[in-house]
Motif scaffolding. Structure first.
Motif, short mmCIF file in Angstrom:
data_model
loop_
_atom_site.label_atom_id
_atom_site.label_comp_id
_atom_site.label_asym_id
_atom_site.label_seq_id
_atom_site.Cartn_x
_atom_site.Cartn_y
_atom_site.Cartn_z
N LEU A 161 50.51 11.61 37.38
CA LEU A 161 51.65 12.43 37.78
C LEU A 161 51.73 12.56 39.30
O LEU A 161 52.82 12.50 39.88
CB LEU A 161 51.57 13.81 37.13
N LEU A 162 50.58 12.75 39.95
CA LEU A 162 50.57 12.84 41.41
C LEU A 162 51.03 11.53 42.04
O LEU A 162 51.85 11.53 42.97
CB LEU A 162 49.16 13.18 41.90
N ALA A 163 50.50 10.42 41.55
CA ALA A 163 50.86 9.11 42.12
C ALA A 163 52.32 8.77 41.87
O ALA A 163 53.03 8.30 42.78
CB ALA A 163 49.96 8.02 41.53
N LEU A 164 52.80 9.01 40.66
CA LEU A 164 54.20 8.68 40.33
C LEU A 164 55.19 9.57 41.07
O LEU A 164 56.21 9.10 41.56
CB LEU A 164 54.42 8.78 38.82
N SER A 165 54.86 10.88 41.17
CA SER A 165 55.78 11.79 41.87
C SER A 165 55.84 11.49 43.36
O SER A 165 56.92 11.47 43.96
CB SER A 165 55.39 13.25 41.62
N PHE A 166 54.67 11.22 43.96
CA PHE A 166 54.66 10.94 45.40
C PHE A 166 55.24 9.56 45.70
O PHE A 166 55.94 9.37 46.70
CB PHE A 166 53.24 11.05 45.96
N GLY A 167 54.97 8.60 44.81
CA GLY A 167 55.56 7.27 44.98
C GLY A 167 57.07 7.31 44.86
O GLY A 167 57.80 6.69 45.64
N SER A 168 57.57 8.06 43.87
CA SER A 168 59.03 8.19 43.69
C SER A 168 59.66 8.95 44.86
O SER A 168 60.77 8.63 45.30
CB SER A 168 59.33 8.94 42.38
N TYR A 169 58.93 9.94 45.36
CA TYR A 169 59.40 10.67 46.55
C TYR A 169 59.58 9.71 47.72
O TYR A 169 60.60 9.72 48.41
CB TYR A 169 58.39 11.76 46.91
N GLY A 170 58.59 8.83 47.92
CA GLY A 170 58.70 7.84 49.00
C GLY A 170 59.87 6.90 48.81
O GLY A 170 60.53 6.52 49.77
N LEU A 171 60.14 6.54 47.54
CA LEU A 171 61.25 5.65 47.24
C LEU A 171 62.59 6.27 47.63
O LEU A 171 63.43 5.64 48.27
CB LEU A 171 61.24 5.32 45.74
N PHE A 172 62.80 7.54 47.25
CA PHE A 172 64.04 8.24 47.61
C PHE A 172 64.08 8.55 49.11
O PHE A 172 65.13 8.50 49.73
CB PHE A 172 64.16 9.54 46.82
N ARG A 173 62.90 8.85 49.67
CA ARG A 173 62.84 9.26 51.08
C ARG A 173 63.28 8.14 52.01
O ARG A 173 63.81 8.38 53.10
CB ARG A 173 61.41 9.70 51.41
N LYS A 174 63.04 6.87 51.58
CA LYS A 174 63.46 5.72 52.38
C LYS A 174 64.98 5.67 52.55
O LYS A 174 65.49 5.08 53.49
CB LYS A 174 63.01 4.42 51.70
N GLN A 175 65.69 6.29 51.62
CA GLN A 175 67.16 6.23 51.64
C GLN A 175 67.76 7.43 52.37
O GLN A 175 68.99 7.58 52.39
CB GLN A 175 67.67 6.18 50.20
N VAL A 176 66.92 8.28 52.95
CA VAL A 176 67.40 9.48 53.65
C VAL A 176 67.13 9.31 55.15
O VAL A 176 65.97 9.23 55.56
CB VAL A 176 66.69 10.75 53.14
N PRO A 177 68.18 9.22 55.98
CA PRO A 177 67.99 8.97 57.42
C PRO A 177 67.59 10.23 58.19
O PRO A 177 68.32 10.70 59.07
CB PRO A 177 69.37 8.46 57.86
#
Length: 302
Positions: A161-177
């Motif tokens: 859960l920690l790895a998936l949530s933080f990995g998904s956070y990074g995925l969305f964060r890349k799209q936020v300038p």
């Protein structure tokens, strides 16, 4: 005679910032273990509230309001920021729970897994082409998790859960300038009303620990500042260092957590769990070598 290589002062400063950030993150279990008897949910609520308030002062001091105002003025992009906010809040909550329930080894494993989860998400969601060594690293991580499931009859859910949530956070964060500091502020700002409602509900129920004693109140307030400070150090490192260097430094965080779990909290490490860690460490070594090999090379004068 070859010229003596000169040390880049900016890079040295960047390494110091990076060491500071990852060491602070790695020592977080020591801080959250101090919250004796306060539920993880309540700590999370205060972490959001006080981080938001602390960042108001920090952004004002650093005069960083323009990107924040721009982001808040674009409602279409706020959907992605809200997704980031919910994912990071979920990650924080799981992490605090892991510390409170004395499962810091699982938290450490989760953050060791995160780079490999990032590779998997990049391949599955962004259709990125992975190098062979990266695929081998993913395979080793999968074998490690499957081995633990078969041998122990359970999955390391907190780690996943920690790895998936933080990995998904990074995925969305890349799209936020937005830079790290401004982004964290907007994320906590979006969560602020929900946190206030939750705090009001806890107070109304008589289950709030805030203002009950000086120690607990001070720790709850400090959680906000401690959320922002390592991020500031990380931002200083990111501006001065190559991504490959940052990638190596990031293993400091889960390594410190791993050592704290064993030496401070006395958590047991069984043979199967150790095998899981070893397989993932081998996978990370292959991943890091692959990243190092694919780094940009610059031509040098002959």
């Amino acid at each position: 005679m070859l010229p003596t290589p000169t040390r880049d002062p900016d890079a040295v400063k960047g390494v110091m910032y990076g060491l500071t950030a990852y060491t602070m993150w790695g020592c977080f279990p020591l801080f959250f273990a101090l919250f004796d008897g306060i539920p993880a949910f309540e700590i999370l609520i205060h972490r959001i509230i006080w981080a938001c308030l602390f960042l108001v002062g920090l952004i004002t001091l650093l005069r960083r309001w323009p990107p924040v105002v721009t982001a808040l003025g674009e409602p279409k992009r706020l959907g992605r920021v809200l997704a980031c906010a919910l994912l990071i809040a979920f990650n924080w909550g799981i992490y605090i729970y892991a510390v409170e329930s004395k499962q810091v080894l699982q938290a450490s494993l989760g953050y060791f897994l995160t780079p490999l989860v990032n590779v998997a998400l990049g391949m599955l969601v962004l259709r990125e082409v992975m190098a062979k060594l990266q695929l081998v690293a993913l395979g080793l991580a999968s074998v490690a998790i499957a081995t633990q499931f078969v041998m122990l009859g359970e999955l390391p859910w907190l780690s996943l859960l920690l790895a998936l949530s933080f990995g998904s956070y990074g995925l969305f964060r890349k799209q936020v300038p937005l830079d790290g500091l401004s982004g964290l502020f907007v994320e906590t700002l979006l969560l602020f009303p929900l946190a206030l409602i939750a705090l009001t509900w806890l107070s109304w129920n008589g289950s709030s620990h805030f203002l009950q004693d000086t120690s607990s109140t001070g720790l709850l307030i400090a959680s906000g500042a401690l959320t922002a400070l390592p991020l500031m150090a990380f931002a200083g490192a990111a501006r001065r260092l190559r991504l490959a260097t940052l990638g190596f430094l990031m293993y400091i965080n889960p390594s410190i957590q791993f050592l704290i779990a064993l030496t401070v909290f006395g958590e047991p490490l069984g043979l199967i769990q150790l095998a899981t860690f070893v397989l993932i460490w081998i996978g990370l070594a292959l991943y890091s070598w692959s990243a190092w090999q694919s780094r940009p090379r610059y031509a040098t004068a002959g």
